[in-house]
Write a protein that holds these residues in place. Structure first.
Motif, PDB file in Angstrom:
ATOM      1  N   ILE A 176     -70.648  24.648 -28.015  1.00 27.68           N
ATOM      2  CA  ILE A 176     -70.277  25.964 -28.565  1.00 27.68           C
ATOM      3  C   ILE A 176     -68.918  26.401 -28.024  1.00 27.68           C
ATOM      4  CG2 ILE A 176     -70.835  28.432 -28.549  1.00 27.68           C
ATOM      5  CD1 ILE A 176     -73.798  27.648 -28.614  1.00 27.68           C
ATOM      6  N   GLU A 177     -68.747  26.285 -26.719  1.00 29.17           N
ATOM      7  CA  GLU A 177     -67.483  26.696 -26.096  1.00 29.17           C
ATOM      8  C   GLU A 177     -66.315  25.883 -26.634  1.00 29.17           C
ATOM      9  OE1 GLU A 177     -68.160  26.281 -21.937  1.00 29.17           O
ATOM     10  OE2 GLU A 177     -69.627  27.916 -21.845  1.00 29.17           O
ATOM     11  N   SER A 178     -66.538  24.589 -26.846  1.00 29.72           N
ATOM     12  CA  SER A 178     -65.451  23.735 -27.330  1.00 29.72           C
ATOM     13  C   SER A 178     -65.058  24.097 -28.759  1.00 29.72           C
ATOM     14  CB  SER A 178     -65.857  22.261 -27.251  1.00 29.72           C
ATOM     15  OG  SER A 178     -66.866  21.943 -28.195  1.00 29.72           O
ATOM     16  N   ILE A 179     -66.048  24.370 -29.619  1.00 27.82           N
ATOM     17  CA  ILE A 179     -65.730  24.733 -31.000  1.00 27.82           C
ATOM     18  C   ILE A 179     -65.076  26.104 -31.059  1.00 27.82           C
ATOM     19  CG2 ILE A 179     -66.699  25.170 -33.309  1.00 27.82           C
ATOM     20  CD1 ILE A 179     -68.812  23.042 -32.714  1.00 27.82           C
ATOM     21  N   GLU A 180     -65.470  27.012 -30.156  1.00 27.51           N
ATOM     22  CA  GLU A 180     -64.810  28.321 -30.082  1.00 27.51           C
ATOM     23  C   GLU A 180     -63.325  28.156 -29.783  1.00 27.51           C
ATOM     24  OE1 GLU A 180     -68.224  31.524 -28.656  1.00 27.51           O
ATOM     25  OE2 GLU A 180     -67.222  30.309 -27.131  1.00 27.51           O
ATOM     26  N   LYS A 181     -62.992  27.220 -28.902  1.00 25.97           N
ATOM     27  CA  LYS A 181     -61.583  26.980 -28.575  1.00 25.97           C
ATOM     28  C   LYS A 181     -60.866  26.283 -29.726  1.00 25.97           C
ATOM     29  CE  LYS A 181     -62.258  26.905 -23.573  1.00 25.97           C
ATOM     30  NZ  LYS A 181     -62.275  26.093 -22.337  1.00 25.97           N
ATOM     31  N   MET A 182     -61.551  25.352 -30.400  1.00 25.85           N
ATOM     32  CA  MET A 182     -60.947  24.670 -31.547  1.00 25.85           C
ATOM     33  C   MET A 182     -60.672  25.643 -32.689  1.00 25.85           C
ATOM     34  SD  MET A 182     -62.922  21.036 -31.794  1.00 25.85           S
ATOM     35  CE  MET A 182     -62.548  19.718 -30.611  1.00 25.85           C
ATOM     36  N   LYS A 183     -61.519  26.644 -32.800  1.00 30.62           N
ATOM     37  CA  LYS A 183     -61.371  27.648 -33.854  1.00 30.62           C
ATOM     38  C   LYS A 183     -60.009  28.352 -33.776  1.00 30.62           C
ATOM     39  CE  LYS A 183     -63.567  32.013 -35.238  1.00 30.62           C
ATOM     40  NZ  LYS A 183     -64.666  32.940 -34.956  1.00 30.62           N
ATOM     41  N   GLU A 184     -59.437  28.398 -32.587  1.00 29.04           N
ATOM     42  CA  GLU A 184     -58.124  29.027 -32.436  1.00 29.04           C
ATOM     43  C   GLU A 184     -57.034  28.182 -33.078  1.00 29.04           C
ATOM     44  OE1 GLU A 184     -57.616  29.499 -28.255  1.00 29.04           O
ATOM     45  OE2 GLU A 184     -59.454  30.676 -27.995  1.00 29.04           O
ATOM     46  N   LYS A 185     -57.324  26.892 -33.338  1.00 27.47           N
ATOM     47  CA  LYS A 185     -56.296  25.974 -33.815  1.00 27.47           C
ATOM     48  C   LYS A 185     -56.586  25.383 -35.191  1.00 27.47           C
ATOM     49  CE  LYS A 185     -55.093  24.529 -29.083  1.00 27.47           C
ATOM     50  NZ  LYS A 185     -53.647  24.766 -29.086  1.00 27.47           N
ATOM     51  N   THR A 186     -57.824  25.473 -35.667  1.00 27.00           N
ATOM     52  CA  THR A 186     -58.166  24.878 -36.963  1.00 27.00           C
ATOM     53  C   THR A 186     -59.312  25.650 -37.588  1.00 27.00           C
ATOM     54  OG1 THR A 186     -58.604  22.763 -38.070  1.00 27.00           O
ATOM     55  CG2 THR A 186     -59.877  23.217 -36.088  1.00 27.00           C
ATOM     56  N   THR A 187     -59.618  25.326 -38.834  1.00 27.67           N
ATOM     57  CA  THR A 187     -60.711  25.946 -39.578  1.00 27.67           C
ATOM     58  C   THR A 187     -61.911  25.006 -39.556  1.00 27.67           C
ATOM     59  OG1 THR A 187     -59.096  27.054 -41.001  1.00 27.67           O
ATOM     60  CG2 THR A 187     -61.356  26.908 -41.827  1.00 27.67           C
ATOM     61  N   VAL A 188     -63.116  25.575 -39.500  1.00 26.53           N
ATOM     62  CA  VAL A 188     -64.322  24.756 -39.339  1.00 26.53           C
ATOM     63  C   VAL A 188     -65.366  25.139 -40.391  1.00 26.53           C
ATOM     64  CG1 VAL A 188     -66.261  24.174 -37.805  1.00 26.53           C
ATOM     65  CG2 VAL A 188     -63.955  24.468 -36.851  1.00 26.53           C
TER      66      VAL A 188
END
Length: 236
Positions: A176-188
């Motif tokens: 969850i934490e990793s996808i939250e950080k990825m969300k700042e850079k890409t769309t999911v």
């Protein structure tokens, strides 16, 4: 919406003689996490596979950044900037972590190296076990490798299928934490049965039932709608 990144219109998908998706309409806005929800067999994975061209739509259109990609083969869709993390993770068990990462790269340049450094900081276990065969990783580490391999390319959109499946709660929290950080850079676009994870990450949701879109809206609305969760997700 004018800035819609991904748009599915009236998508129907058959697998052999079975009609799986029925007139699916679905939109994804840039910078958001859109969650596909529904019981097992509702058509969530087939929706992701149809977007990637792994299952062919029998009619309807898939548009990405305004371009019709419905009939393109998967490798052309990937080149246009869509990454896919399948439910079974799709890693090569006999290859090392480093080899798995390199196999997934479309090109090696400074931007790719920067994303690689960022994702290895996000998943330090991958750096620690860089030379270890993928098949010898724990379940959580395999999931991290699968996500990292898709992120390392310059993708505008990541399709992630059931990342919490089979993982211990402490590992789910890390994902969850990793996808939250990825969300700042890409769309999911996220397919997820774990409602805690889905509600933490999601901005918008679509619920599928027997291959039909039955409800969609802001995730905040779903968090508060006990009847909707009970009826379509089996959440008491």
């Amino acid at each position: 919406m004018e800035n819609t990144l991904l748009k599915l219109e009236q998508i129907n998908t058959h697998i052999e003689q079975f009609h799986i998706l029925h007139n699916i309409d679905f939109e994804v806005q840039p910078g958001e996490v859109t969650v596909l929800l529904g019981r097992n067999g509702a058509g969530k994975t087939t929706t992701l596979r149809t977007i990637m061209g792994l299952n062919s739509a029998t009619n309807g259109t898939v548009q990405f950044k305004g371009e019709d990609i419905t009939k393109l083969p998967p490798y052309h869709i990937a080149k246009r900037g869509i990454g896919y993390v399948p439910e079974d993770q799709g890693i090569f068990y006999d290859l090392s972590v480093g080899e798995n990462m390199r196999v997934g790269m479309r090109q090696e340049d400074d931007a790719t190296k920067e994303r690689m450094d960022w994702v290895l900081d996000l998943f330090p276990d991958l750096k620690k076990f860089w030379k270890k065969p993928g098949g010898q990783l724990s379940g959580g580490q395999k999931q991290m490798l699968s996500i990292a391999r898709s992120y390392v390319n310059d993708n505008d959109l990541l399709l992630i299928d059931e990342p919490s499946k089979g993982l211990a709660p402490v590992v789910v929290e890390k994902v969850i934490e990793s996808i939250e950080k990825m969300k700042e850079k890409t769309t999911v676009v996220l397919v997820e049965q774990n409602f805690y994870m889905a509600s933490r990450l999601g901005d918008r949701f679509y619920i599928l039932d027997d291959g039909i879109t039955v409800h969609h809206g802001d995730m905040e609305q779903l968090r508060e709608d006990e009847e909707l969760k009970r009826k379509y997700l089996g959440i008491a």
